[in-house]
Design an enzyme around this catalytic site. Structure first.
Site, PDB file in Angstrom:
ATOM      1  NE  ARG A  73     -58.146  53.103   7.267  1.00 35.68           N
ATOM      2  CZ  ARG A  73     -58.800  53.068   8.622  1.00 35.68           C
ATOM      3  NH1 ARG A  73     -59.948  52.871   8.887  1.00 35.68           N
ATOM      4  NH2 ARG A  73     -58.286  53.810   9.563  1.00 35.68           N
ATOM      5  N   GLY A  74     -56.571  49.853   9.053  1.00 32.58           N
ATOM      6  CA  GLY A  74     -56.448  50.105  10.507  1.00 32.58           C
ATOM      7  C   GLY A  74     -55.661  48.774  10.732  1.00 32.58           C
ATOM      8  CB  ALA A  75     -52.215  48.887  12.735  1.00 32.70           C
TER       9      ALA A  75
ATOM     10  NE  ARG B 243     -52.446  48.680   3.588  1.00 31.71           N
ATOM     11  CZ  ARG B 243     -52.895  49.648   3.991  1.00 31.71           C
ATOM     12  NH1 ARG B 243     -53.880  49.693   4.773  1.00 31.71           N
ATOM     13  NH2 ARG B 243     -52.333  51.054   4.046  1.00 31.71           N
TER      14      ARG B 243
ATOM     15  CD  GLN C 155     -57.147  56.725   4.632  1.00 30.62           C
ATOM     16  OE1 GLN C 155     -56.924  57.940   4.337  1.00 30.62           O
ATOM     17  NE2 GLN C 155     -56.371  55.800   4.541  1.00 30.62           N
TER      18      GLN C 155
ATOM     19  CG  ASP D 211     -50.568  51.382  10.015  1.00 32.08           C
ATOM     20  OD1 ASP D 211     -51.441  50.821   9.647  1.00 32.08           O
ATOM     21  OD2 ASP D 211     -51.054  52.731  10.430  1.00 32.08           O
TER      22      ASP D 211
END
Length: 334
Positions: A32-34, A75, A180, A221
């Site tokens: 995860r994380g852009a 996503r 998170q 994001d």
């Protein structure tokens, strides 16, 4: 990739053998994380190019297009995901033999990974100037090395300030419902030796109003042309509380996260995740919600540009008016 669902209890590494598995890892938040999901998708599409059994270039490109659609749909909010996939697809348009094209995709994905590290380090160097010795910083979600290829965005700035010798303290929002902050940011801060304390999301207003936090940092994001930012749910309330109490608010993002095609944050698609992420919380093995309860679970919210003090990019720190300065900064050469 590190399986972020297992942290902090276990440090596990997951190997993805094909593009579908990469898409699954993005969707279930193994990664995860852009920036991280963007580069992961790039490698996923390179895998699709290497594994395609097509005998000619047109059929091979059709296989890539199918894999690209699967990856992009994993996503929808993070613009880096579609950006990375389309960058790989452009490489696939080169007039080269099929064997060379397969190799070119892999080289491009690795180039993107290397660029991400350099970009994050540059943002860390620029953004660290905004942190003074003795600052307590309130941080939301996870924006460190786990969310990128290395260094991170907002947490990379904090890490750089620490490595410069500044005595700082971090208040870590839990970041419900997937925690998170409590699970990932706290774990990263421990690795770096940066002092911190975890707070509930609802406690941030208390610390801001009482003068116990001097800065707010988070990532994003997607950033619209006017400076509105979509970030992990809870960011908007945090920015509102900080703005009300005259605490500076900084969003740290690579230039690839800025989407100049969107006029404002109302046009950013907001992912809504499974309600079980909210309803599945247990205490001592028992559910905390009534049987049959319903829930809504938007993964992101939009923070209006009017609440931001500045946006930190690798090309420079951007101040209002964002509608003018974002575009100008992004056009500038590194």
């Amino acid at each position: 990739m590190i399986d972020q669902r297992a942290l902090p209890a276990r440090l596990e590494v997951v190997a993805c053998q094909n593009a579908s598995r990469v898409a699954e890892a993005i969707a279930d938040m193994t990664v995860r994380g852009a920036p991280a999901i963007g580069v992961s998708a790039a490698f996923g599409l390179a895998l699709a190019g290497l594994q395609s059994t097509a005998a000619d270039v047109p059929a091979w490109r059709a296989d890539l297009a199918s894999a690209a659609e699967t990856l992009i749909s994993a996503r929808p909010t993070a613009v880096n995901l579609a950006w990375a996939v389309h960058r790989i697809l452009r490489v696939a348009e080169a007039n080269l033999p099929l064997a060379d094209l397969r190799e070119r995709l892999l080289s491009e994905a690795q180039r993107m990974a290397d660029e991400d590290v350099a970009t994050n380090r540059r943002m860390a160097e620029l953004g660290s100037a905004l942190i003074q010795d003795g600052d307590t910083i309130l941080h939301h979600c996870n924006t460190g090395a786990l969310a990128t290829v290395d260094w991170g965005t907002a947490l990379g700035v904090i890490r750089m300030a620490h490595e410069q010798g500044k005595l700082i303290f971090v208040l870590v929002d839990e970041t419900r419902p997937r925690l998170q902050g409590a699970r990932l940011t706290a774990w990263e801060l421990q690795q770096y030796g940066i002092p911190y304390a975890i707070i509930s999301d609802g406690a941030s207003g208390y610390f801001l109003r009482s003068g116990q936090a001097q800065k707010v940092f988070f990532g994003a994001d997607r950033v619209a042309a006017n400076g509105d930012v979509a970030n992990k749910i809870g960011t908007y309330m945090l920015a509102l509380a900080a703005h009300t109490n005259d605490v500076p608010v900084y969003s740290v993002v690579p230039s690839t996260t800025v989407d100049l095609s969107l006029a404002n944050g109302d046009q950013i698609p907001i992912e809504e995740r499974d309600a079980d992420e909210v309803l599945g919380i247990q205490i001592k093995g028992e559910s905390v919600v009534p049987t049959g309860a319903k829930a809504r679970n938007p993964a992101f919210d939009v923070t209006p540009h009017s609440l931001l003090t500045a946006i930190v990019t690798e090309k420079g720190i951007v101040y209002p008016p964002f509608i003018e300065n974002l575009a100008r900064t992004l056009r500038a050469e590194n």
